[in-house]
Structure formats: C-alpha cells, structure tokens
Design a protein around this motif. Structure first.
Motif, mmCIF file in Angstrom:
data_model
loop_
_atom_site.group_PDB
_atom_site.id
_atom_site.type_symbol
_atom_site.label_atom_id
_atom_site.label_comp_id
_atom_site.label_asym_id
_atom_site.label_seq_id
_atom_site.Cartn_x
_atom_site.Cartn_y
_atom_site.Cartn_z
ATOM 1 N N ALA A 189 1.177 -1.399 0.116
ATOM 2 C CA ALA A 189 0.367 0.010 -0.188
ATOM 3 C C ALA A 189 1.211 1.431 0.069
ATOM 4 O O ALA A 189 0.536 2.119 -0.491
ATOM 5 C CB ALA A 189 -0.923 0.612 1.301
ATOM 6 N N ARG A 190 2.232 1.722 0.584
ATOM 7 C CA ARG A 190 3.034 2.550 0.550
ATOM 8 C C ARG A 190 3.379 2.974 -0.870
ATOM 9 O O ARG A 190 3.312 3.857 -1.320
ATOM 10 C CB ARG A 190 4.153 1.863 1.494
ATOM 11 N N ARG A 191 3.673 1.594 -1.672
ATOM 12 C CA ARG A 191 4.321 1.876 -2.451
ATOM 13 C C ARG A 191 3.349 2.213 -3.775
ATOM 14 O O ARG A 191 3.623 3.630 -4.487
ATOM 15 C CB ARG A 191 4.536 0.581 -3.821
ATOM 16 N N VAL A 192 1.781 1.699 -3.843
ATOM 17 C CA VAL A 192 0.922 2.056 -4.525
ATOM 18 C C VAL A 192 0.263 3.962 -4.233
ATOM 19 O O VAL A 192 0.334 4.811 -5.207
ATOM 20 C CB VAL A 192 -0.934 1.613 -4.110
ATOM 21 N N VAL A 215 0.906 10.116 -5.254
ATOM 22 C CA VAL A 215 0.545 10.516 -5.306
ATOM 23 C C VAL A 215 1.739 11.175 -6.653
ATOM 24 O O VAL A 215 1.332 12.801 -6.377
ATOM 25 C CB VAL A 215 1.666 10.689 -3.855
ATOM 26 N N LEU A 216 2.479 10.463 -6.865
ATOM 27 C CA LEU A 216 3.803 10.816 -7.857
ATOM 28 C C LEU A 216 2.311 11.101 -9.551
ATOM 29 O O LEU A 216 2.817 12.854 -9.874
ATOM 30 C CB LEU A 216 4.860 10.097 -8.265
ATOM 31 N N LEU A 217 1.551 10.610 -9.370
ATOM 32 C CA LEU A 217 0.984 10.769 -10.693
ATOM 33 C C LEU A 217 0.505 11.827 -10.482
ATOM 34 O O LEU A 217 0.066 12.192 -11.420
ATOM 35 C CB LEU A 217 0.018 9.161 -11.365
ATOM 36 N N PHE A 255 0.491 18.977 -12.899
ATOM 37 C CA PHE A 255 2.327 19.961 -13.649
ATOM 38 C C PHE A 255 1.376 19.696 -15.348
ATOM 39 O O PHE A 255 1.052 20.990 -15.680
ATOM 40 C CB PHE A 255 3.042 19.406 -13.603
ATOM 41 N N TRP A 256 0.721 19.028 -15.495
ATOM 42 C CA TRP A 256 0.430 18.778 -17.304
ATOM 43 C C TRP A 256 -1.136 19.430 -17.263
ATOM 44 O O TRP A 256 -0.652 20.629 -18.033
ATOM 45 C CB TRP A 256 0.283 17.459 -16.944
ATOM 46 N N TYR A 257 -1.759 19.849 -16.273
ATOM 47 C CA TYR A 257 -2.965 20.484 -16.762
ATOM 48 C C TYR A 257 -2.526 22.123 -16.195
ATOM 49 O O TYR A 257 -2.821 23.143 -17.179
ATOM 50 C CB TYR A 257 -3.509 20.083 -15.031
ATOM 51 N N ALA A 258 -1.910 22.482 -15.593
ATOM 52 C CA ALA A 258 -1.777 23.258 -15.788
ATOM 53 C C ALA A 258 -1.296 23.854 -17.118
ATOM 54 O O ALA A 258 -0.907 25.034 -16.916
ATOM 55 C CB ALA A 258 -0.299 23.684 -14.225
#
Length: 260
Positions: free
Chosen positions: A14-17, A22-24, A30-33
């Motif tokens: 779960a920690r990795r997910v 969060v990274l996604l 960033f892409w949206y902005a």
C-alpha cells in the motif's frame, strides 16, 4: 517473531501504491497547469454565422427553383427564378417608347438603347460589389477577416465604380450624337429612366446567392406566386462564421490581443 521496519515496508504494498498515486497526481497537476497556458481548451463553445432572409426584388410566379434545402452555394449561384415574360414585355415597351421619342427629333435611338443597357449592367455590378465590400469591412473590424481582404474589397469597389463612369460616359456620348435637340431632351431622359427600370426589373427575376453559404428553409415550389420583399428562403453566410468559446482567465495568459 518480530519484524524489522525494512521487512514490514517490503511486505506492505500500500505504501508503494500511495507513493505512485501521489506522483501521478503531481504529474497530472503539472500537465494540467501547463496545458492551460500552452494548449488551452474548453468543452463549451458555440459556432455562429450571419443568417439572412432572401427575398426577391420583384413579384411574380416562381418558374424554377435551383437549390434544395441545406444546399451549399457559391457567390452568384442562382437560387430561384421568377417568370420573366411580363418584364421582357415591359422592356420591349420601354425600348419602343425610347425609339418613338428619338424619332420625334429625327434621330436614331439604337445606340442609346445599347449604351443604357451597359449603364444598367455596370450599376447592378457596382451594387453587388459594394454589398460584398460592406460585409467584408464589418468582418474585418470584428477580426474575423484579415485586413488584406478589406484592401482587396476597396479595389474591387473602385474598379466597379470606374466601369459605371465609363458606361455613363458612353451614354452621354450617345446622347450627343442625337444632336442639340436630343442631348438634354427631357422626353428622352424620361424614356431612358423607364428603360433602365425595365432592364433592372428583368435582371432581378433571377435571385442569386450573395455569398458562399448554405440555404435552408426552402419553401418555394414551381407555380407559386411570391411578392416582392417576401422571404423565400434562409441563407447562412458560411464565409463569415465565428466560434465563441468559454475559457477561464488562466487559459488566456498567453493569448495577446488581436490573435484570431
């Protein structure tokens, strides 16, 4: 059996997910902005165009309908025509009236009839070009058309006006050939005015498309009588269409004034 924190972390996916999510989300934000600035988009927009009602200038029986509903037409394409026989008879009567008037002063009116026809044709062409130019000027002021097209329209109006002046000069020359009694004879001038009106009415029996566009609401049929000024169909000016899009202010940061 006790476990170390390193082993517990490896056994807990779960920690990795959570980190991946969060990274996604960070990449998406960033892409949206960035897309708001570089590639603004919107799901709400309206396509608009000038819509006018096409009506004949003269009254008469419809003898032919050249277009169907939702047909795409070019500028000058015939849309429908009205029975021209009454107007042809009126033209012949006007020509005969002018001939009788010129015979009264012992002169020939053949050249006068031809010169008057050239004037009528030139003036009709000037009216068409002027209407197109006025439309171009309005669209240029709104930023829908480039300014170069307005300059072209001004040149076309000047050429059409020059053709009218040339035709009027030829008509004046034809009057002078009648001699001193015919140059400014009020009877001849009145006969010329009636002849020009008859020529103009006959030319108006065929209604043509004013611009490139689409015709709709075609309710005409052959044999139908239509009065002057009564709408016969709807014309959508496709050359003057524009799009109105609802954009947030953040999406307009890199859009300078004057951009099409």
């Amino acid at each position: 059996m006790a476990t170390t924190p390193e082993i517990a972390e490896e056994r807990n996916p779960a920690r990795r997910v959570a980190i991946g999510v969060v990274l996604l989300l960070a990449v998406f934000a960033f892409w949206y902005a960035l897309s708001d600035r570089l590639a603004p988009s919107s799901s709400r927009g309206i396509v608009s165009a000038n819509v006018v009602q096409i009506a004949p200038r003269v009254s008469g029986e419809v003898v032919q309908v050249m277009v169907d509903d939702d047909a795409v037409v070019q500028a000058g394409d015939p849309l429908f025509s009205i029975d021209s026989r009454p107007f042809e008879l009126a033209l012949r009567q006007a020509e005969a009236n002018l001939a009788n008037t010129t015979q009264g002063i012992n002169a020939s009116g053949a050249s006068l009839v031809a010169a008057q026809a050239a004037v009528t044709q030139a003036r009709t062409g000037l009216d068409t070009v002027r209407n197109d130019a006025d439309r171009t000027f309005r669209l240029t002021e709104r930023g829908i058309m480039p300014k170069a097209q307005a300059d072209t329209a001004r040149g076309q109006v000047a050429d059409a006006r020059a053709r009218v002046q040339s035709a009027e000069a030829n008509l004046k020359s034809a009057r002078m050939q009648l001699g001193p009694k015919g140059a400014d004879n009020p009877l001849i001038l009145g006969a010329e005015a009636k002849l020009e009106a008859a020529q103009y009415d006959l030319a108006s029996t065929t209604v043509k498309a004013p611009h490139f566009g689409v015709v709709t609401n075609v309710t005409l049929s052959e044999g139908q009588f239509i009065g002057a000024g009564n709408p016969a169909l709807t014309f959508i000016d496709a050359g003057a269409a524009w799009i109105t899009v609802d954009l947030r202010e953040t999406k307009q940061l890199l859009v300078p004034g004057g951009d099409p």
